[in-house]
Design a protein around this motif. Structure first.
Motif, mmCIF file in Angstrom:
data_model
loop_
_atom_site.group_PDB
_atom_site.id
_atom_site.type_symbol
_atom_site.label_atom_id
_atom_site.label_comp_id
_atom_site.label_asym_id
_atom_site.label_seq_id
_atom_site.Cartn_x
_atom_site.Cartn_y
_atom_site.Cartn_z
ATOM 1 N N LEU A 1 0.994 -1.099 -0.045
ATOM 2 C CA LEU A 1 -0.227 -0.138 0.013
ATOM 3 C C LEU A 1 0.888 1.467 -0.032
ATOM 4 C CD1 LEU A 1 -2.654 1.226 0.190
ATOM 5 C CD2 LEU A 1 -1.740 2.050 3.229
ATOM 6 N N PHE A 2 0.759 2.009 -1.614
ATOM 7 C CA PHE A 2 1.741 3.330 -0.985
ATOM 8 C C PHE A 2 0.390 4.755 -0.871
ATOM 9 C CE2 PHE A 2 4.019 0.656 -3.635
ATOM 10 C CZ PHE A 2 5.188 0.979 -4.106
ATOM 11 N N ALA A 3 0.685 5.089 0.209
ATOM 12 C CA ALA A 3 -0.136 6.676 0.603
ATOM 13 C C ALA A 3 0.764 8.067 1.099
ATOM 14 C CB ALA A 3 -1.461 6.479 1.175
ATOM 15 N N ASP A 4 0.116 8.587 0.595
ATOM 16 C CA ASP A 4 0.852 9.892 0.872
ATOM 17 C C ASP A 4 0.389 10.632 2.708
ATOM 18 O OD1 ASP A 4 -1.724 11.759 1.180
ATOM 19 O OD2 ASP A 4 -1.466 12.408 -0.732
ATOM 20 N N GLY A 5 1.176 11.187 2.663
ATOM 21 C CA GLY A 5 1.129 11.988 4.266
ATOM 22 C C GLY A 5 0.466 11.390 5.006
ATOM 23 N N ALA A 6 -0.906 11.938 4.088
ATOM 24 C CA ALA A 6 -2.669 12.464 4.063
ATOM 25 C C ALA A 6 -3.005 10.839 5.703
ATOM 26 C CB ALA A 6 -3.304 12.782 3.363
ATOM 27 N N TYR A 7 -3.105 9.415 4.692
ATOM 28 C CA TYR A 7 -3.326 8.236 5.464
ATOM 29 C C TYR A 7 -2.232 7.923 6.905
ATOM 30 C CZ TYR A 7 -5.734 9.348 0.426
ATOM 31 O OH TYR A 7 -6.255 9.024 -0.425
ATOM 32 N N ASP A 8 -1.878 8.042 6.865
ATOM 33 C CA ASP A 8 -1.068 8.723 8.255
ATOM 34 C C ASP A 8 -2.004 8.139 9.293
ATOM 35 O OD1 ASP A 8 0.653 7.439 9.668
ATOM 36 O OD2 ASP A 8 2.008 9.850 10.548
ATOM 37 N N LYS A 9 -2.609 7.511 9.464
ATOM 38 C CA LYS A 9 -3.469 7.143 10.501
ATOM 39 C C LYS A 9 -4.347 6.125 11.024
ATOM 40 C CE LYS A 9 -5.694 11.005 9.111
ATOM 41 N NZ LYS A 9 -4.920 12.415 9.807
ATOM 42 N N TYR A 10 -3.947 6.271 11.994
ATOM 43 C CA TYR A 10 -4.688 4.522 13.504
ATOM 44 C C TYR A 10 -5.644 3.105 12.300
ATOM 45 C CZ TYR A 10 -5.872 1.222 16.496
ATOM 46 O OH TYR A 10 -6.484 -0.438 16.318
ATOM 47 N N ILE B 1 3.805 4.706 3.879
ATOM 48 C CA ILE B 1 3.430 6.065 4.103
ATOM 49 C C ILE B 1 3.991 6.452 5.117
ATOM 50 C CG2 ILE B 1 1.114 6.781 5.490
ATOM 51 C CD1 ILE B 1 -0.070 3.963 5.034
ATOM 52 N N PRO B 2 4.253 8.066 4.492
ATOM 53 C CA PRO B 2 5.324 8.916 4.944
ATOM 54 C C PRO B 2 4.481 9.394 5.983
ATOM 55 C CG PRO B 2 4.587 9.780 2.766
ATOM 56 C CD PRO B 2 4.042 8.657 3.693
ATOM 57 N N LEU C 1 0.361 -0.622 15.054
ATOM 58 C CA LEU C 1 1.830 0.900 14.069
ATOM 59 C C LEU C 1 3.093 0.457 14.442
ATOM 60 C CD1 LEU C 1 -0.656 3.878 16.253
ATOM 61 C CD2 LEU C 1 -0.542 3.010 13.482
ATOM 62 N N GLU C 2 3.225 -0.928 14.698
ATOM 63 C CA GLU C 2 4.732 -1.264 14.048
ATOM 64 C C GLU C 2 4.880 -1.046 12.954
ATOM 65 O OE1 GLU C 2 4.774 -5.427 16.698
ATOM 66 O OE2 GLU C 2 4.572 -5.645 14.952
ATOM 67 N N LYS C 3 4.890 -1.104 12.067
ATOM 68 C CA LYS C 3 5.381 -1.191 10.978
ATOM 69 C C LYS C 3 5.329 0.603 10.304
ATOM 70 C CE LYS C 3 3.867 -4.673 8.412
ATOM 71 N NZ LYS C 3 3.416 -4.993 7.272
ATOM 72 N N ARG C 4 4.601 1.611 11.302
ATOM 73 C CA ARG C 4 5.079 2.721 11.381
ATOM 74 C C ARG C 4 5.906 3.536 12.198
ATOM 75 N NH1 ARG C 4 3.129 7.021 14.198
ATOM 76 N NH2 ARG C 4 2.354 9.087 13.098
ATOM 77 N N LYS D 1 12.377 6.923 1.809
ATOM 78 C CA LYS D 1 12.005 7.291 0.312
ATOM 79 C C LYS D 1 12.808 6.131 -0.269
ATOM 80 C CE LYS D 1 8.725 11.504 0.744
ATOM 81 N NZ LYS D 1 7.572 12.281 0.430
ATOM 82 N N LYS D 2 13.483 6.735 -0.722
ATOM 83 C CA LYS D 2 14.724 6.133 -1.423
ATOM 84 C C LYS D 2 14.926 4.293 -0.711
ATOM 85 C CE LYS D 2 18.378 7.029 -4.045
ATOM 86 N NZ LYS D 2 20.038 7.499 -4.000
ATOM 87 N N GLN D 3 15.152 4.292 -0.002
ATOM 88 C CA GLN D 3 15.304 2.871 1.330
ATOM 89 C C GLN D 3 14.254 2.139 0.514
ATOM 90 O OE1 GLN D 3 15.448 0.730 3.775
ATOM 91 N NE2 GLN D 3 13.791 2.209 4.105
ATOM 92 N N SER D 4 13.082 2.893 0.810
ATOM 93 C CA SER D 4 11.597 2.011 0.632
ATOM 94 C C SER D 4 11.026 1.465 -0.183
ATOM 95 C CB SER D 4 10.585 2.120 2.127
ATOM 96 O OG SER D 4 10.352 4.085 0.994
ATOM 97 N N GLY D 5 11.621 2.437 -1.640
ATOM 98 C CA GLY D 5 10.490 2.596 -2.946
ATOM 99 C C GLY D 5 9.628 3.266 -3.415
ATOM 100 N N TYR D 6 9.547 4.069 -2.182
ATOM 101 C CA TYR D 6 8.343 4.425 -1.906
ATOM 102 C C TYR D 6 7.618 5.975 -3.382
ATOM 103 C CZ TYR D 6 5.111 8.626 -0.419
ATOM 104 O OH TYR D 6 4.183 9.227 0.014
#
Length: 166
Positions: free
Chosen positions: A40-49, A65-66, A88-91, A112-117
């Motif tokens: 799942l790729f998403a922008d920071g607006a999706y950084d929600k529990y 999600i950054p 939230l471990e991955k976050r 972003k670079k190392q994750s492939g974001y």
């Protein structure tokens, strides 16, 4: 929802301006089959529990999600709730990677670079093409008709893209 392999939108939800996009994303994810989503790729607006929770329930292996630049670790937010901390471990891992550098912005670039974001840019390119082809506004006045209008536009662009011989 965008399929990086086919380079087409495979699901969408029209949301009026007063609706938080992450809620629509959670609703879409809840109805998907587990096998359909690897990352799942998403922008920071999706950084929600709620987004992380549904990803964990659907066993989505990678959630890219950054976190916001001022993001706090789950152990600081949910001190006595180990269940939420587990979700939230991955976050938290993303936050640790970003905070390895002295400058949080450099940490975000590194993550972003190392994750492939950067692959998320394909989604942005699709949306840019959609707006260039069909304009930046709706012709329809009602919410129902706007949803139908965007579905038609997406289906047309998907058809255009699948018709192009590479």
């Amino acid at each position: 929802m965008y399929d990086l392999d086919s380079k087409q939108v495979c699901d969408m939800r029209y949301t009026p301006g007063t609706y938080s996009d992450h809620i629509g994303a959670v609703e879409m994810l809840e109805k998907r089959n587990i096998e359909e989503i690897d990352i799942l790729f998403a922008d920071g607006a999706y950084d929600k529990y709620d987004v992380y929770k549904v990803c964990k329930e659907k066993m989505i292996q990678r959630t890219l999600i950054p976190p916001m630049t001022n993001a706090r670790l789950s152990k600081d937010i949910y001190k006595d709730n180990h269940e939420k901390q587990k979700i939230l471990e991955k976050r938290d891992q993303n936050i640790y990677v970003m905070k390895e550098t002295e400058n949080i912005n450099e940490g975000r670039k590194y993550w972003k670079k190392q994750s492939g974001y950067h692959r998320r840019s394909q989604i942005e390119t699709y949306m840019h093409a959609l707006k260039r082809c069909f304009g930046y506004s709706f012709l329809s006045k009602t919410e129902t008709n706007r949803q139908n209008e965007i579905l038609i536009k997406i289906n047309l662009l998907n058809h255009f893209k699948s018709s192009i011989v590479t």
